[in-house]
Scaffold this motif. Sequence first.
Motif, PDB file in Angstrom:
ATOM      1  N   ARG A   1       0.895 -39.301  29.212  1.00  0.00           N
ATOM      2  CA  ARG A   1       1.943 -38.312  29.040  1.00  0.00           C
ATOM      3  C   ARG A   1       2.329 -36.920  29.435  1.00  0.00           C
ATOM      4  NH1 ARG A   1       1.979 -42.588  27.539  1.00  0.00           N
ATOM      5  NH2 ARG A   1       2.701 -43.249  25.467  1.00  0.00           N
ATOM      6  N   LEU A   2       3.286 -37.097  30.046  1.00  0.00           N
ATOM      7  CA  LEU A   2       3.582 -35.364  30.085  1.00  0.00           C
ATOM      8  C   LEU A   2       4.661 -34.158  28.889  1.00  0.00           C
ATOM      9  CD1 LEU A   2       4.346 -33.567  32.470  1.00  0.00           C
ATOM     10  CD2 LEU A   2       6.540 -34.636  32.720  1.00  0.00           C
ATOM     11  N   VAL A   3       4.747 -33.556  29.277  1.00  0.00           N
ATOM     12  CA  VAL A   3       5.228 -32.412  27.966  1.00  0.00           C
ATOM     13  C   VAL A   3       6.078 -31.540  28.802  1.00  0.00           C
ATOM     14  CG1 VAL A   3       5.526 -31.596  25.924  1.00  0.00           C
ATOM     15  CG2 VAL A   3       3.862 -33.533  26.431  1.00  0.00           C
ATOM     16  N   SER A   4       6.941 -30.992  28.481  1.00  0.00           N
ATOM     17  CA  SER A   4       7.602 -30.347  28.484  1.00  0.00           C
ATOM     18  C   SER A   4       8.559 -28.939  27.432  1.00  0.00           C
ATOM     19  CB  SER A   4       8.868 -30.323  29.796  1.00  0.00           C
ATOM     20  OG  SER A   4       9.661 -31.288  28.825  1.00  0.00           O
ATOM     21  N   GLU A   5       8.807 -28.133  28.144  1.00  0.00           N
ATOM     22  CA  GLU A   5       9.657 -26.996  27.321  1.00  0.00           C
ATOM     23  C   GLU A   5      11.792 -27.215  26.761  1.00  0.00           C
ATOM     24  OE1 GLU A   5       7.444 -22.795  25.281  1.00  0.00           O
ATOM     25  OE2 GLU A   5       8.038 -23.522  27.701  1.00  0.00           O
ATOM     26  N   GLY A   6      11.556 -27.395  25.603  1.00  0.00           N
ATOM     27  CA  GLY A   6      13.133 -27.946  25.381  1.00  0.00           C
ATOM     28  C   GLY A   6      13.607 -28.645  25.988  1.00  0.00           C
ATOM     29  N   HIS A   7      14.227 -29.581  25.118  1.00  0.00           N
ATOM     30  CA  HIS A   7      15.279 -30.959  25.162  1.00  0.00           C
ATOM     31  C   HIS A   7      15.996 -31.008  26.522  1.00  0.00           C
ATOM     32  CE1 HIS A   7      18.141 -33.596  23.235  1.00  0.00           C
ATOM     33  NE2 HIS A   7      17.761 -33.973  23.100  1.00  0.00           N
ATOM     34  N   VAL A   8      15.189 -32.228  27.476  1.00  0.00           N
ATOM     35  CA  VAL A   8      15.558 -32.390  28.331  1.00  0.00           C
ATOM     36  C   VAL A   8      16.098 -33.794  28.725  1.00  0.00           C
ATOM     37  CG1 VAL A   8      14.353 -32.492  30.956  1.00  0.00           C
ATOM     38  CG2 VAL A   8      14.086 -30.281  28.894  1.00  0.00           C
ATOM     39  N   GLU A   9      17.031 -34.536  30.078  1.00  0.00           N
ATOM     40  CA  GLU A   9      17.058 -35.338  29.385  1.00  0.00           C
ATOM     41  C   GLU A   9      17.474 -35.998  31.420  1.00  0.00           C
ATOM     42  OE1 GLU A   9      21.142 -36.434  28.211  1.00  0.00           O
ATOM     43  OE2 GLU A   9      19.842 -35.539  25.923  1.00  0.00           O
ATOM     44  N   ILE A  10      17.072 -36.611  31.340  1.00  0.00           N
ATOM     45  CA  ILE A  10      17.584 -37.456  32.921  1.00  0.00           C
ATOM     46  C   ILE A  10      18.669 -38.322  33.478  1.00  0.00           C
ATOM     47  CG2 ILE A  10      16.900 -38.982  35.481  1.00  0.00           C
ATOM     48  CD1 ILE A  10      14.096 -38.252  34.261  1.00  0.00           C
ATOM     49  N   GLN A  11      19.969 -38.568  33.853  1.00  0.00           N
ATOM     50  CA  GLN A  11      20.696 -39.084  34.517  1.00  0.00           C
ATOM     51  C   GLN A  11      20.908 -39.293  35.564  1.00  0.00           C
ATOM     52  OE1 GLN A  11      23.965 -37.470  31.749  1.00  0.00           O
ATOM     53  NE2 GLN A  11      24.006 -37.888  30.275  1.00  0.00           N
ATOM     54  N   ASN A  12      21.344 -40.324  36.198  1.00  0.00           N
ATOM     55  CA  ASN A  12      21.230 -40.674  37.590  1.00  0.00           C
ATOM     56  C   ASN A  12      20.392 -40.422  38.188  1.00  0.00           C
ATOM     57  OD1 ASN A  12      23.998 -42.853  36.405  1.00  0.00           O
ATOM     58  ND2 ASN A  12      25.136 -40.527  36.978  1.00  0.00           N
ATOM     59  N   GLY A  13      19.163 -40.100  38.097  1.00  0.00           N
ATOM     60  CA  GLY A  13      18.203 -39.645  38.642  1.00  0.00           C
ATOM     61  C   GLY A  13      18.222 -38.286  39.071  1.00  0.00           C
TER      62      GLY A  13
END
Length: 775
Positions: free
Chosen positions: A724-736
């Motif tokens: 599992r990976l955890v990052s700060e903030g609300h992050v999304e991935i779109q089209n790579g």
Amino acid sequence: MELIDFQERASSQIAQRFFDYSANPLMVDRTTTIPFLQTLVAITGSGKTLMLADAVSQMRDGLGVAPVVLWISKGRVVVSQTFENLSSGKYADNLSGFNIVPLLEVAPDHLSSADTPVLLVATVGKFAVEDSSSEDRKVHRAQLDLAEESLWDQLKKRRTEKGQRRPLIIVYDEGHNLSDLQSERLLELSPDALIVASATLTLPPRLNNVMGRLRNDKGWKDEDFSTSVSSREVVLSGLVKERISIDGYITPLEPALDNLLADLKIAQEVTRDHKLPFTPKAIYVCSTNTVDGMSIAEDLKRPFKDRQARPILIWRHLVEVAKIKPEKIAVYCQLKFSKDSPKPTEMHLFDGGEKDYARFTAGDYEHVIFNLGLQEGWDDPACCFAYIDKEMASARQITQVIGRVLRQPGAVHYNDPILNTAHFHIRTDERGVFDDILRDIRKDLASEHPSIALVVKDEKTRGKRDRIDPQPPRTIPTVGIESSRALEPISRIVKSIMDFRSDAQNTVGQGSRMQVLQKVGEESDAQFEWVDVEHSNRVTARSVFRREILRSYPGGLRRAGGPVNLVDIEEPKFDAMIELSSPAADHLRTKAQEVVAAYIQHSVIFQNDVDSPYSVGPVAIDPNSNEEFKRSLHGKYSGLNPLEAKFARALDRTQRVWARNPVGSGYSLPLLHEGKAYWPDFLVWVDKAVVVIDTKGDHLLVEASASKLFEIDGAEAGKRVVLRLVSEGHVEIQNGTVHKRAKTGFTVWAWRNGRLQPTHCETEKEAVEAVLVVD
């Protein structure tokens, strides 16, 4: 010896910068060039000799005439070791084709060959004297490295039978010793390149003229003069220790020695328990014949048991109190004795300096008492402990001794921090003296060893624990790379490589020209002109192919395998001799890249349930700064960054058993695409799995998401490893592409159904709950 990725990058940068400069060098006059100047700045233990050797080899490969390399250093011990390592030792394969000889033994044909590169090893010796015709110079010519003036003149001329002047590359190892006078003498040789290497480097003023021309006429900036190696990469590679512990004393020497010996005993027990192939050793640095309150002559008259010279006091304490066998102790200094009070027969005294060095190193002693005369050139990675007496206690001297203890035995970090730590016990007279020394040491370490942790202990903190065992013991399955399915596609690629052994056209470089200085005319009217040399030195197809594989798969995992191990590199067609700029070389580089791509495509990450699992070991903590936890395996941790600290506290509230995983010496996973290993931040044991968690800032998300979150094959029995990976903030991935939607909260990343899936959580509590969900 195979280079690690940072070593290969450094050596290739030096070579490429040399070629870029050599295509259009600056001139002093018609026949004298301004030399290419480069410094290699790397911490002790990073493999400077290996990087220099590889750089020289690459420079040779791209030159049209075989070069002369003058490899010099100040100390005879260093030069002796260098000659052995380069000629027949661990670096000999990195200088394949070179004729390596001591400078004193050079013959005229060594300097006249256009095809065979020669590397001359020497001390600076006495060639750097003010008056080159002085008596000192004559003695030097008769007895030391530069035996005759005619040899010096031959080095200046270094002409082939065709009258071409061979390129001269000067390598100055341990470059902090380079002086103005030495620089002046070396520049007399009209070198084409001057490469200076050291952990701490300041170039002498004499080279300011060279640097000024390069700045003004070539536009060089400060960074163009230096190739720097990241100390963090050196530490992570395992070449050097990851921690320095300094214990300060304002006491008689006995308590300091006793504490050192107690720690040494624990370290030796750990190596025995883990069946490691080395025994930790200790050194004791002190003045030789200085005695408090009396003259040396008076001390010499005393019976041995009443002598106050510190090497004797230390030796007696080791033998009489600690009950260490005398055959395990070496005294390497010019300790004086009188006829009426000789040394004990069982004392192993080496008082001949460099003459005794070979005999000393052959003894493999576990305890070495010496003064600062031994510190340069002597390298024993098993040396993990050092006592430094008050007369030696200047920050600069201590920092130099630290360099001798930083090398890591086996070039790998172990899962017990006592073996990854350089331990120092320093005794002074006054508290203020130690504080001043410590302040200066911190300053030196911050600039010279910035990635090595420093822990300081004194009377108040000496009793506090700085190493904590796991309670209860826990294990986790190991993870590796399974590459058997890559064998067949790699074999097809290797079969498609062309055989250039009988090819006289594609093995020749196209459009690559260099100039060399050549004698034109008869002796009476001889002149020197710069003429074009169309071809470079030829190298084997094997070396081109192998180097490109290692460049394309540059990580530390090459030590355990990698694509090059799946190639039959001994095939006869790899014996073909080619030029680096030829179509043949381009073909081989393309095929090497195809091999790496096939290895990555057809290899898998798998969980190894057959071999013994990884056992969580002790961790090191700073006794002055740490945080306590209730459910962690170790109870305390140091050095957590803000995000890690938040996450650790949230983990502790879940009632799950967890552990902080130390970088470099803890549990690691292979990164197939990068050819490296990485160390996740936390390990958590749940019912059916061990969750491996890495907390990263946003700037690492793109890099980490592509390589660290993958499905792990195997896990047919027992617990499976889940990432599992955890990052700060609300992050999304779109089209790579990664997009940050908000700065608040956390995003938990998991690999499900063949793709990366993020889950946004408002609090660290929600993030931990999401992390521990095991499908």
